[in-house]
Design a protein around this motif. Structure first.
Motif, short mmCIF file in Angstrom:
data_model
loop_
_atom_site.label_atom_id
_atom_site.label_comp_id
_atom_site.label_asym_id
_atom_site.label_seq_id
_atom_site.Cartn_x
_atom_site.Cartn_y
_atom_site.Cartn_z
N ALA A 198 -5.79 13.11 0.77
CA ALA A 198 -5.51 13.73 -0.53
C ALA A 198 -4.77 12.75 -1.44
O ALA A 198 -3.69 13.05 -1.95
N PRO A 199 -5.32 11.54 -1.62
CA PRO A 199 -4.62 10.57 -2.44
C PRO A 199 -4.59 11.03 -3.89
O PRO A 199 -5.57 11.60 -4.37
N GLU A 200 -3.49 10.77 -4.55
CA GLU A 200 -3.43 11.10 -5.98
C GLU A 200 -4.35 10.16 -6.74
O GLU A 200 -4.97 10.53 -7.72
N LEU A 201 -4.38 8.93 -6.24
CA LEU A 201 -5.19 7.90 -6.89
C LEU A 201 -6.18 7.36 -5.87
O LEU A 201 -5.80 6.96 -4.77
N LEU A 202 -7.45 7.36 -6.26
CA LEU A 202 -8.49 6.86 -5.39
C LEU A 202 -9.05 5.58 -6.00
O LEU A 202 -9.49 5.58 -7.16
N LEU A 203 -9.00 4.49 -5.24
CA LEU A 203 -9.51 3.21 -5.72
C LEU A 203 -10.84 2.94 -5.02
O LEU A 203 -10.89 2.91 -3.79
N LEU A 204 -11.88 2.77 -5.80
CA LEU A 204 -13.21 2.61 -5.22
C LEU A 204 -13.78 1.27 -5.68
O LEU A 204 -13.93 1.04 -6.88
N ASP A 205 -14.07 0.38 -4.72
CA ASP A 205 -14.62 -0.92 -5.08
C ASP A 205 -16.09 -0.96 -4.69
O ASP A 205 -16.43 -1.13 -3.53
N PRO A 212 0.83 -1.21 0.00
CA PRO A 212 0.00 0.00 0.00
C PRO A 212 0.86 1.26 0.00
O PRO A 212 1.89 1.32 0.66
N HIS A 213 0.44 2.23 -0.79
CA HIS A 213 1.22 3.44 -1.01
C HIS A 213 0.43 4.63 -0.45
O HIS A 213 -0.78 4.70 -0.66
N PRO A 214 1.10 5.56 0.24
CA PRO A 214 0.36 6.68 0.83
C PRO A 214 -0.38 7.56 -0.19
O PRO A 214 -1.35 8.23 0.17
N ALA A 215 0.04 7.51 -1.45
CA ALA A 215 -0.63 8.33 -2.47
C ALA A 215 -1.89 7.65 -3.01
O ALA A 215 -2.55 8.19 -3.89
N VAL A 216 -2.19 6.47 -2.49
CA VAL A 216 -3.35 5.72 -2.99
C VAL A 216 -4.37 5.55 -1.86
O VAL A 216 -4.07 4.99 -0.81
N GLY A 217 -5.57 6.07 -2.09
CA GLY A 217 -6.66 5.92 -1.11
C GLY A 217 -7.61 4.84 -1.59
O GLY A 217 -7.77 4.64 -2.79
N MET A 218 -8.21 4.13 -0.64
CA MET A 218 -9.11 3.04 -1.03
C MET A 218 -10.42 3.09 -0.26
O MET A 218 -10.41 3.31 0.95
N VAL A 219 -11.50 2.86 -0.98
CA VAL A 219 -12.81 2.75 -0.34
C VAL A 219 -13.48 1.50 -0.89
O VAL A 219 -13.66 1.37 -2.10
N PHE A 220 -13.81 0.58 0.01
CA PHE A 220 -14.47 -0.64 -0.42
C PHE A 220 -15.94 -0.62 -0.01
O PHE A 220 -16.34 0.20 0.82
#
Ligand code: ADP
Length: 271
Positions: free
Chosen positions: A160-167, A81-89
């Motif tokens: 403030a993730p550069e990349l937001l991953l939404l599942d 996991p990278h701090p620039a990547v946010g995740m919401v499942f």
């Protein structure tokens, strides 16, 4: 000059990613998946159930390792996991014993060991942005499903993730709330210019949100099509009633159907 080239390149590159799960029988989940995502772009992943969408998102987030291939974020290999990547499942939960504000501040607390006044101010601003002003001191059980999911989104955005991953972040919400959340998400994204990769089962949600829809085949998931969504922005919910929107949803549906046949023809489900 090189910095300029770097900025122009894609933020995310998924390069020939394959993954199988071992068990009593080996399940091939993903086969040679490649696509890239530009900065500020919204890409939706759709495909039949079991086509590896969640697995792919977890690999991009560094939560699961690919067997082969690689994921690059800004040219850097993602292995964890990278701090620039946010995740919401879909089933991301708020902690019931913490208030909404305390929940949103949790990642800051965990990563920094303490919460600064500046974090608190940004958290309050995020809660305002997602329409939860006045609910900061409420507990999760006092919120509706839609409000709780907006709090989860605020928590991810606070980093403030550069990349937001939404599942499937809105999968458990009723249709009306879901549409409002989609509207909300686009409004937030236009402010923050986030890059988003989102898994959804809903074709209309994908077309409404995305700049591009990536369609996966049934197991093992392979990229069947990348469909550009050239609808103008900002998008209002009313766009869903237009012939252009209807046409795009038909194109995506046809590709999903094709993807189901591809999986069946290959017979690659179990190696
Ligand atoms: P989707 O999100 O498209 O529904 P998933 O990524 O959840 O697909 O699953 C793809 C395939 O991989 C499914 O057959 C699923 O059962 C299998 N799978 C996913 N995660 C695991 C795991 N941790 N262990 C074993 N099999 C898994």
């Amino acid at each position: 000059m090189s910095a300029l080239i770097e900025q122009d390149g894609p933020l995310l590159v998924v390069d020939r990613v394959s993954k199988a799960f071992d068990g009593t029988r080996q399940v091939r989940a993903l086969h040679q998946i490649s696509f890239s995502v530009a900065r500020g772009e919204i890409v939706c992943l759709v495909g039949p159930s079991g086509s590896g969408k969640s697995t792919l998102l977890r690999i991009i987030g560094g939560l699961t390792q690919a067997d082969s291939g690689r994921v690059l974020l800004d040219g850097l290999l993602i292995k964890e996991p990278h701090p620039a990547v946010g995740m919401v499942f879909q089933r991301t939960n708020l902690m019931p014993w913490r208030t909404v504000l305390e929940n949103v501040l949790l990642p800051a607390e965990v990563t920094q060991g303490t919460v600064r006044q500046a974090d608190r101010e940004v958290a309050l601003q995020m809660l305002r942005l997602v329409g939860l002003e006045g609910f900061e001191e409420h507990y999760p059980k006092q919120l509706s499903g839609g409000m709780a999911q907006r709090a989860v989104l605020a928590r991810a955005l606070l980093q403030a993730p550069e990349l937001l991953l939404l599942d499937e972040p809105f999968g458990s919400l009723d249709a009306l709330t879901r549409e409002r959340m989609n509207d909300e998400l686009l409004r937030l994204q236009s402010v923050q210019q986030q890059t988003i990769v989102m898994v959804t089962h809903s074709i209309s949600e994908a077309v409404f949100l995305a700049d591009r829809v990536v369609v996966l085949s049934s197991r093992p998931g392979q990229v069947v099509a990348e469909i550009a969504v050239d609808l103008p922005r900002p998008r209002e919910l009313a766009i869903m009633g237009t012939p252009e929107f209807a046409h795009l949803t038909q194109v995506v549906r046809a590709k999903i159907d094709q993807g189901e046949r591809v999986g069946a023809t290959l017979g690659h489900n179990v190696a």
